[in-house]
Design a protein around this motif. Structure first.
Motif, PDB file in Angstrom:
ATOM      1  N   SER A  65     -28.821 -12.427 -14.135  1.00 54.02           N
ATOM      2  CA  SER A  65     -29.086 -13.698 -14.277  1.00 54.02           C
ATOM      3  C   SER A  65     -28.724 -14.750 -13.057  1.00 54.02           C
ATOM      4  O   SER A  65     -28.991 -15.815 -12.776  1.00 54.02           O
ATOM      5  CB  SER A  65     -28.255 -14.460 -15.431  1.00 54.02           C
ATOM      6  OG  SER A  65     -26.873 -13.870 -15.235  1.00 54.02           O
ATOM      7  N   GLN A  66     -27.868 -13.829 -12.144  1.00 57.42           N
ATOM      8  CA  GLN A  66     -27.780 -14.657 -10.953  1.00 57.42           C
ATOM      9  C   GLN A  66     -28.939 -15.162 -10.052  1.00 57.42           C
ATOM     10  O   GLN A  66     -29.030 -15.851  -9.234  1.00 57.42           O
ATOM     11  CB  GLN A  66     -26.585 -13.866  -9.905  1.00 57.42           C
ATOM     12  CG  GLN A  66     -27.128 -12.473  -9.309  1.00 57.42           C
ATOM     13  CD  GLN A  66     -26.195 -11.658  -8.502  1.00 57.42           C
ATOM     14  OE1 GLN A  66     -25.770 -10.737  -8.716  1.00 57.42           O
ATOM     15  NE2 GLN A  66     -25.836 -12.560  -7.267  1.00 57.42           N
ATOM     16  N   ASP A  68     -31.718 -15.675 -11.395  1.00 56.58           N
ATOM     17  CA  ASP A  68     -32.699 -16.552 -12.269  1.00 56.58           C
ATOM     18  C   ASP A  68     -33.122 -17.946 -11.720  1.00 56.58           C
ATOM     19  O   ASP A  68     -32.242 -18.519 -11.630  1.00 56.58           O
ATOM     20  CB  ASP A  68     -32.270 -16.752 -13.647  1.00 56.58           C
ATOM     21  CG  ASP A  68     -33.224 -17.791 -14.730  1.00 56.58           C
ATOM     22  OD1 ASP A  68     -34.038 -18.129 -14.165  1.00 56.58           O
ATOM     23  OD2 ASP A  68     -32.907 -17.628 -15.786  1.00 56.58           O
ATOM     24  N   ARG A  71     -32.352 -21.203 -13.458  1.00 54.73           N
ATOM     25  CA  ARG A  71     -30.805 -21.483 -13.458  1.00 54.73           C
ATOM     26  C   ARG A  71     -30.388 -21.897 -11.949  1.00 54.73           C
ATOM     27  O   ARG A  71     -29.584 -23.097 -11.927  1.00 54.73           O
ATOM     28  CB  ARG A  71     -30.063 -20.281 -13.915  1.00 54.73           C
ATOM     29  CG  ARG A  71     -29.654 -20.298 -15.373  1.00 54.73           C
ATOM     30  CD  ARG A  71     -28.712 -18.895 -15.485  1.00 54.73           C
ATOM     31  NE  ARG A  71     -27.758 -18.771 -14.469  1.00 54.73           N
ATOM     32  CZ  ARG A  71     -26.479 -17.924 -15.032  1.00 54.73           C
ATOM     33  NH1 ARG A  71     -26.460 -17.402 -15.948  1.00 54.73           N
ATOM     34  NH2 ARG A  71     -25.431 -18.060 -14.354  1.00 54.73           N
ATOM     35  N   MET A  72     -31.008 -21.378 -11.214  1.00 54.14           N
ATOM     36  CA  MET A  72     -30.475 -21.732  -9.748  1.00 54.14           C
ATOM     37  C   MET A  72     -30.947 -23.238  -9.187  1.00 54.14           C
ATOM     38  O   MET A  72     -30.277 -23.954  -8.687  1.00 54.14           O
ATOM     39  CB  MET A  72     -30.941 -20.592  -8.746  1.00 54.14           C
ATOM     40  CG  MET A  72     -30.402 -19.327  -8.808  1.00 54.14           C
ATOM     41  SD  MET A  72     -31.303 -18.076  -7.648  1.00 54.14           S
ATOM     42  CE  MET A  72     -30.739 -18.852  -6.100  1.00 54.14           C
ATOM     43  N   ALA A  74     -31.703 -25.379 -11.431  1.00 53.24           N
ATOM     44  CA  ALA A  74     -30.834 -26.447 -12.404  1.00 53.24           C
ATOM     45  C   ALA A  74     -29.398 -26.635 -11.668  1.00 53.24           C
ATOM     46  O   ALA A  74     -29.184 -27.801 -11.530  1.00 53.24           O
ATOM     47  CB  ALA A  74     -30.668 -25.729 -13.789  1.00 53.24           C
ATOM     48  N   ILE A  75     -28.915 -25.782 -11.097  1.00 49.19           N
ATOM     49  CA  ILE A  75     -27.577 -26.027 -10.348  1.00 49.19           C
ATOM     50  C   ILE A  75     -27.829 -26.799  -9.207  1.00 49.19           C
ATOM     51  O   ILE A  75     -26.846 -27.701  -8.672  1.00 49.19           O
ATOM     52  CB  ILE A  75     -27.039 -24.535 -10.170  1.00 49.19           C
ATOM     53  CG1 ILE A  75     -26.549 -23.968 -11.327  1.00 49.19           C
ATOM     54  CG2 ILE A  75     -25.633 -24.933  -9.440  1.00 49.19           C
ATOM     55  CD1 ILE A  75     -26.382 -22.425 -11.370  1.00 49.19           C
TER      56      ILE A  75
ATOM     57  N   GLN B  34     -29.685 -13.532  -3.687  1.00 47.35           N
ATOM     58  CA  GLN B  34     -29.287 -14.670  -4.131  1.00 47.35           C
ATOM     59  C   GLN B  34     -28.904 -15.746  -3.044  1.00 47.35           C
ATOM     60  O   GLN B  34     -29.640 -16.780  -3.157  1.00 47.35           O
ATOM     61  CB  GLN B  34     -28.052 -14.637  -5.065  1.00 47.35           C
ATOM     62  CG  GLN B  34     -27.498 -16.085  -5.499  1.00 47.35           C
ATOM     63  CD  GLN B  34     -26.286 -15.894  -6.520  1.00 47.35           C
ATOM     64  OE1 GLN B  34     -25.528 -14.806  -6.416  1.00 47.35           O
ATOM     65  NE2 GLN B  34     -25.926 -17.068  -7.056  1.00 47.35           N
TER      66      GLN B  34
END
Lengths: 259, 175
Positions: A65-66, A68, A71-72, A74-75, B34
């Motif tokens: 999920s890190q 995704d 999500r990223m 959105a943050i 990331q």
């Protein structure tokens, strides 16, 4: 018909299937007559197949999920360097300045006009203009460093070294000249792995040619300013003052050391 | 935004695979991916619209990777590249195949970083030689010579020809 001699690059292009069909045929003909080369090429192909097979399962794993992207994003709806409320605050400030008319001039006149305090304001102003810029935040990139330093030296009448802040995680992006009430200043920009930007502004000082480091906070921008042998420096950014302070110390140390 | 997502999302699995080939340890590799994605999002407006987003993202990744390697060399806080947890290596294959895969990845880890990067970009990620040159910011001739040396050294490592030396005490044959 004569064919061009087969090169090492052709052999790799053959393994990687990057050759024109005509050249493939030529390499094949060559390899057929050179068994030791054929063995080498087969080895390379096996290598390639094993590497691909060994790593293939990674690409099949479900994404953690890190990683995704939904999500990223959105943050991180806005570039990290400038939080949304800072832009909003700047917009409100502009409206107020416009609306207040003459009052704004009055408040402007209360800004420091001399010394490192004035320089620090100029750095914060430049930061507000250039750091959120995603199209052309700088004029010359880090790769054109020599050209940039030559330009700066010519306009400021003195060279201004580029501090290396990589130990703090900030890479040099490049720089530009900016206008101040005291003439041209140089702006150097840095960013870290998260896209957070820092700006260092430097210009010759008419007063306070040597000054100890002093802090500044202007809106969401924190920074420090000092002067060293006639040049004033100010390092500013959006991280908290405690985070910017050691970086400014490091920049000052390098500049003092360089000169 | 959706334009960005639709161009970057399909690249993520390949980016993870590439990271894992370079650093082995799953969480170190994913952290690197990331950070790369965060940078790509932040710099999305800076990319050339006609450019290839895949090569662009891989270039960001390699810049980051090199910065990390330099930082790790200065103060090795994290897992050293070759000293990783074997369990973190996700290889889903029959037992004997797995041993073989592990061997090739072990051998790969012993190559210099520049050679590993070129070999993986070309053979596993299928980037063209020109794209690889752009991603690594080196001339194409350098890509070709690194590719050639990488293939030869990997072949030597795999055949056990490489001599163990002090720098790689973990160099051993597992058979």
């Amino acid at each position: 018909m004569t064919t061009r001699p087969i090169t090492e690059d052709d052999l790799h292009g053959f393994v990687d299937q990057r050759l024109e069909p005509k050249r493939v045929a030529e390499v094949q003909a060559y390899v057929a007559e050179h068994p030791e080369i054929a063995a080498r090429i087969n080895g390379y192909v096996r290598q390639r197949d094993v590497l691909r097979a060994a790593l293939a399962p990674v690409a099949e794993e479900p994404l953690p999920s890190q990683l995704d992207l939904v999500r990223m994003t959105a943050i991180q709806r806005r570039p990290r360097g400038v939080p949304w409320w800072a832009s909003a605050a700047a917009a409100v400030a502009l409206i107020l300045v416009g609306g207040a008319g003459g009052w704004s001039l009055k408040s402007m006149s209360q800004r420091p006009t001399e010394g490192v305090a004035s320089l620090a304001r100029e750095a914060a102003d430049s930061y507000a203009v250039y750091a959120p810029d995603h199209i052309r935040p700088i004029e010359l990139r880090a790769s054109d460093r020599a050209e940039l330093v030559a330009w700066v030296s010519q306009r400021l009448g003195r060279p201004v070294a580029v501090p290396d802040l990589s130990a703090s995680g900030y890479r040099f992006m490049g720089g530009r000249l900016v206008a101040t009430a005291h003439g041209p200043a140089v702006l150097y920009m840095y960013d870290d792995d998260h896209g957070t930007r820092l700006v260092m502004l430097a210009r010759p000082m008419a007063t306070e040619k040597n000054a100890a480091m002093s802090p500044l906070t202007q809106g969401a921008v924190n920074g420090f300013a000092w002067a060293d042998r006639g040049i004033g420096y100010s390092l500013v950014g959006s991280p908290p003052a405690e985070a910017v302070h050691p970086i400014a110390d490091e920049a000052r140390r390098q500049i003092a050391h360089d000169a | 935004m959706s334009d960005m997502a639709s161009l970057i999302e399909p690249i993520i699995p390949a980016l993870r695979r590439h990271a894992r080939g370079l650093v082995r340890d799953r969480s170190t590799a994913d952290d690197l991916v990331q950070d790369c994605l965060e940078l790509a999002i932040a710099r999305w407006h800076q990319r050339r619209v006609d450019g290839n987003p895949r090569a662009w993202v891989f270039a960001i990744f390699h810049n980051l990777f090199r910065t990390r390697l330099r930082r790790m060399a200065r103060r090795p806080l994290h897992v050293a590249i070759e000293d990783t947890d074997e369990a973190a290596l996700a290889v889903d294959a029959p037992q004997d195949q797995q041993v073989h895969y592990r061997e090739v990845l072990d051998a790969l880890a012993r190559l210099p970083e520049e050679h590993r990067s070129v070999l993986l970009l070309v053979t596993v990620e299928d980037l063209s030689y020109a794209e690889t040159a752009k991603v690594l910011d080196v001339p194409i001739g350098t890509v070709m010579s690194r590719l050639s040396r990488a293939r030869d050294s990997l072949a030597k490592e795999m055949s056990g020809e490489a001599r163990p030396d002090a720098a790689h005490p973990q160099l051993r044959r597992v058979k």
